[in-house]
Design a protein around this motif. Structure first.
Motif, PDB file in Angstrom:
ATOM      1  N   UNK A 284       5.104  -6.888   8.509  1.00 30.24           N
ATOM      2  CA  UNK A 284       4.533  -7.218   9.815  1.00 30.24           C
ATOM      3  C   UNK A 284       4.168  -5.903  10.501  1.00 30.24           C
ATOM      4  N   UNK A 285       3.033  -5.855  11.185  1.00 26.84           N
ATOM      5  CA  UNK A 285       2.633  -4.622  11.856  1.00 26.84           C
ATOM      6  C   UNK A 285       1.828  -4.928  13.114  1.00 26.84           C
ATOM      7  N   UNK A 286       1.943  -4.026  14.079  1.00 32.94           N
ATOM      8  CA  UNK A 286       1.101  -4.085  15.273  1.00 32.94           C
ATOM      9  C   UNK A 286      -0.088  -3.135  15.141  1.00 32.94           C
ATOM     10  N   UNK A 287      -0.220  -2.461  14.014  1.00 35.97           N
ATOM     11  CA  UNK A 287      -1.323  -1.516  13.806  1.00 35.97           C
ATOM     12  C   UNK A 287      -2.598  -2.261  13.414  1.00 35.97           C
ATOM     13  N   UNK A 288      -3.731  -1.727  13.870  1.00 33.31           N
ATOM     14  CA  UNK A 288      -5.018  -2.343  13.544  1.00 33.31           C
ATOM     15  C   UNK A 288      -5.566  -1.900  12.195  1.00 33.31           C
ATOM     16  N   UNK A 289      -5.185  -0.716  11.734  1.00 32.97           N
ATOM     17  CA  UNK A 289      -5.824  -0.076  10.579  1.00 32.97           C
ATOM     18  C   UNK A 289      -5.511  -0.811   9.281  1.00 32.97           C
ATOM     19  N   UNK A 290      -6.185  -0.397   8.193  1.00 30.91           N
ATOM     20  CA  UNK A 290      -5.982  -1.024   6.876  1.00 30.91           C
ATOM     21  C   UNK A 290      -5.256  -0.102   5.905  1.00 30.91           C
ATOM     22  N   UNK A 291      -4.449   0.829   6.424  1.00 36.19           N
ATOM     23  CA  UNK A 291      -3.774   1.801   5.564  1.00 36.19           C
ATOM     24  C   UNK A 291      -2.737   1.145   4.653  1.00 36.19           C
ATOM     25  N   UNK A 292      -2.071   0.109   5.148  1.00 41.59           N
ATOM     26  CA  UNK A 292      -1.116  -0.613   4.294  1.00 41.59           C
ATOM     27  C   UNK A 292      -1.841  -1.283   3.134  1.00 41.59           C
ATOM     28  N   UNK A 293      -2.963  -1.935   3.444  1.00 41.49           N
ATOM     29  CA  UNK A 293      -3.731  -2.598   2.382  1.00 41.49           C
ATOM     30  C   UNK A 293      -4.236  -1.578   1.362  1.00 41.49           C
ATOM     31  N   UNK A 294      -4.697  -0.415   1.834  1.00 37.84           N
ATOM     32  CA  UNK A 294      -5.152   0.631   0.917  1.00 37.84           C
ATOM     33  C   UNK A 294      -4.032   1.063  -0.019  1.00 37.84           C
ATOM     34  N   UNK A 295      -2.848   1.316   0.534  1.00 41.11           N
ATOM     35  CA  UNK A 295      -1.741   1.808  -0.300  1.00 41.11           C
ATOM     36  C   UNK A 295      -1.265   0.747  -1.279  1.00 41.11           C
ATOM     37  N   UNK A 296      -1.222  -0.518  -0.849  1.00 44.05           N
ATOM     38  CA  UNK A 296      -0.795  -1.588  -1.755  1.00 44.05           C
ATOM     39  C   UNK A 296      -1.757  -1.730  -2.932  1.00 44.05           C
ATOM     40  N   UNK A 297      -3.057  -1.688  -2.656  1.00 43.26           N
ATOM     41  CA  UNK A 297      -4.035  -1.815  -3.739  1.00 43.26           C
ATOM     42  C   UNK A 297      -3.977  -0.605  -4.665  1.00 43.26           C
ATOM     43  N   UNK A 298      -3.693   0.567  -4.113  1.00 44.60           N
ATOM     44  CA  UNK A 298      -3.630   1.773  -4.939  1.00 44.60           C
ATOM     45  C   UNK A 298      -2.488   1.724  -5.934  1.00 44.60           C
ATOM     46  N   UNK A 299      -1.403   1.029  -5.579  1.00 47.26           N
ATOM     47  CA  UNK A 299      -0.277   0.939  -6.509  1.00 47.26           C
ATOM     48  C   UNK A 299      -0.278  -0.393  -7.254  1.00 47.26           C
ATOM     49  N   UNK A 300      -1.491  -0.993  -7.316  1.00 49.04           N
ATOM     50  CA  UNK A 300      -1.722  -2.179  -8.149  1.00 49.04           C
ATOM     51  C   UNK A 300      -0.935  -3.408  -7.701  1.00 49.04           C
ATOM     52  N   UNK A 301      -0.795  -3.560  -6.394  1.00 46.25           N
ATOM     53  CA  UNK A 301      -0.176  -4.767  -5.863  1.00 46.25           C
ATOM     54  C   UNK A 301      -1.249  -5.601  -5.170  1.00 46.25           C
ATOM     55  N   UNK A 302      -1.194  -6.913  -5.378  1.00 44.56           N
ATOM     56  CA  UNK A 302      -2.117  -7.800  -4.681  1.00 44.56           C
ATOM     57  C   UNK A 302      -1.687  -7.904  -3.224  1.00 44.56           C
ATOM     58  N   UNK A 303      -2.654  -8.011  -2.324  1.00 43.90           N
ATOM     59  CA  UNK A 303      -2.340  -8.048  -0.895  1.00 43.90           C
ATOM     60  C   UNK A 303      -3.192  -9.110  -0.216  1.00 43.90           C
TER      61      UNK A 303
END
Length: 570
Positions: A284-303
């Motif tokens: 859960x996050x209050x941040x607007x950015x997509x940095x979590x999605x970027x990092x998850x995809x980089x380590x081969x996790x579906x998001x």
């Protein structure tokens, strides 16, 4: 010493240092290569670059290693190469400076140790740790390529380091007792991270108050100065003024203020990767950015990103990580929660998101990271959910800095246990947070995701020889079935085998990327109903996770395309 999953891009937060790959003759003076290796960075050029860096700012360095495709890489040559790299960097260190070195896992692909990864990983981690003890200003970070290798690396580290914590991380020694509680929740899949602006600040993004100030300046509002003394209401009222003044240009100004431009955008930091490498299904996050999605995809996790009420209804049931963005998403900038008007009756206006958050609070343990005790967002959220926390009868936790005993007691009464970390400046605070997150991984996760790996026998106690034999038979049976399927590809066989393949891959069985590709193509030819599209997406993710990098970008593009097609439908 941190361990984290593979990154697709160099983490930000510290200035990266790059150098061209050099031949052996060019780097012989800096330690040289050892048996089985053909090239590596650092090189002479890197050492010269480091000498010109700001000595007060630590550097993050990526060590790139090339090896021969035979059994030439030995435990001894791996350890010696790590020592040579440390020696190379030590020569470049100015007094009082610090370097962070990201090491790849050595020799577990085509380097010859694919079927005995645990011993070579143990050798590498032991060498990294020994050199770190001798050179404490050079901090090694092991970067693993897949989830199974990540878990094997955690097992290797536990054998080298045991369960030792970082005692200097915590401001109060008694806070260390919370770590086993969090580890237990994480191992039981009950821990949910709740992330604030401090996480994104590690990638160079502004705090919420600084963002408001920047937006106010862009709107030509100069009568108010945002500072730490501003109350929540005054900041939110300023947000109202900014939104009204900017009008239709609000979204574009917000994107620009956060660094999301057409030609460039922020990258995840090491903090993002350490969090997303941990085995959690919801963030859960209050941040607007997509940095979590970027990092998850980089380590081969579906998001799957949950932002709007329809997203809640469309949330798939699977192995993906769900990112719940309760204040909005940078891709829909005009809809973010920014002003007092946006905050008023927030949960009443978004019943679907509110219900999902309530369910999480009642059934999971929350760990707040990236918020200060005076953070406006944190206070507003806790005012809304404090009653939920009490009714859940389970504590929540928050990682913070600079909390006194009175504040600790006050937050305890609200159901929040504080882990107070040391740190006198941003760099020290980042390092303390990294070490705290890394400590969470000391719990014994390794076998859970590697039962069916070819070298899983290294994880089993000698007393479990019967279990090892059963796993070997199961592994062989599934691989024989996969081989048989590749010659027939009948619909009935596909329906039977696909769930077994997904379960087996989750537990470390290596199934060729080409096999997953064939499955994805079969589901692509079927009617475009949701079930077939999800199966196609799962198979494409399987191909990405099994790939050796050759077609990785193509797999990522396919995944993003399928996700857009699947999740864009209401």
């Amino acid at each position: 010493m941190c361990i984290r999953d593979r990154v697709g891009n160099m983490p930000t937060g510290l200035p990266p240092i790059w150098a061209r790959k050099k031949e052996d003759v060019d780097i012989a003076g800096n330690g040289g290569l050892t048996q089985g290796f053909t090239a590596f960075i650092p090189s002479k050029e890197l050492v010269e670059n480091l000498k010109g860096c700001d000595p007060t700012v630590p550097s993050l360095i990526l060590a790139v290693v090339g090896g021969e495709y035979k059994d030439h890489v030995t435990y001894e040559s791996t350890a010696q190469l790590i020592s040579n790299i440390f020696d190379c960097l030590r020569k470049s260190l100015s007094p009082g400076t610090r370097h962070f070195v990201a090491f790849p896992t050595f020799a577990i692909g085509k380097g010859g140790h694919k079927k005995d990864r645990l011993p070579i990983l143990t050798s590498q981690i032991k060498a990294m740790n020994q050199n770190y003890q001798n050179n404490p200003n050079i901090v090694p970070i092991l970067v693993t390529y897949s989830d199974t290798t990540h878990r094997l690396a955690l097992e290797a580290r536990s054998r080298v380091l045991g369960g030792r914590l970082y005692p200097k991380v915590f401001s109060r020694v008694k806070d260390m007792v919370f770590i086993p509680e969090l580890q237990s929740e994480l191992a039981s899949d009950r821990l949910t991270f709740f992330l604030g602006a401090g996480i994104s600040m590690s990638s160079g993004l502004p705090s919420w108050s600084a963002l408001t100030e920047s937006m106010a300046a862009s709107a030509g509002i100069k009568s108010l100065v945002v500072s730490s003394s501003n109350t929540s209401d005054s900041l939110l009222e300023l947000g109202d003024m900014v939104r009204n003044q900017l009008g239709s240009s609000f979204g574009s100004v917000l994107k620009e203020s956060l660094g999301f431009k057409q030609e460039s955008f922020p990258r995840p930091s090491l903090t993002h990767y350490l969090i997303t490498s941990l085995p959690t299904k919801t963030i859960v996050t209050t941040n607007y950015d997509n940095l979590l999605e970027q990092s998850l995809r980089s380590i081969k996790k579906a998001v799957f990103t949950i932002n709007t009420p329809p997203d809640v209804a469309k949330t798939p049931i699977g192995e993906q990580v769900n990112v719940l963005k309760i204040h909005g998403d940078i891709n829909l900038p005009d809809q973010v929660v920014f002003s007092k008007q946006d905050y008023d009756n927030y949960f009443e206006k978004r019943p679907a998101v509110s219900t999902l958050l309530k369910g999480l609070l009642l059934n999971r343990t929350f760990l707040f990271i990236g918020y200060s005790l005076r953070d406006i967002n944190l206070h507003i959220i806790l005012n809304e959910v404090s009653a939920m926390l009490k009714s859940a009868r389970r504590p929540a936790y928050a990682i913070v800095f600079d909390a006194d005993e009175a504040e600790i007691q006050s937050w305890e009464k609200r159901g929040i246990r504080l882990l107070v970390l040391n740190g006198n400046n941003p760099t020290e605070k980042s390092i303390s947070l990294w070490q705290c997150l890394d400590t969470l991984q000391l719990v014994h996760f390794a076998p859970q995701g590697a039962w069916l790996a070819e070298d899983s026998y290294d994880l089993m106690p000698e007393s479990d020889s019967n279990f090892t034999t059963i796993l070997h038979k199961l592994r062989k049976t599934i691989l024989d079935l996969v081989s048989c399927w590749e010659t027939t590809k009948s619909d009935e066989f596909t329906e039977f085998l696909f769930p077994w393949m997904m379960l087996s891959a989750k537990h470390g069985l290596l199934i060729k990327a080409s096999t997953w590709e064939q499955l994805a193509e079969i589901f692509n030819k079927r009617p475009k109903i949701e079930m077939n599209q999800i199966a196609r997406l799962t198979a494409t993710i399987g191909a990405l996770q099994a790939s050796d990098g050759k077609y990785e970008n193509q797999y990522r593009e396919n995944i993003e395309w399928i996700e857009k097609e699947l999740f864009s439908k209401a």
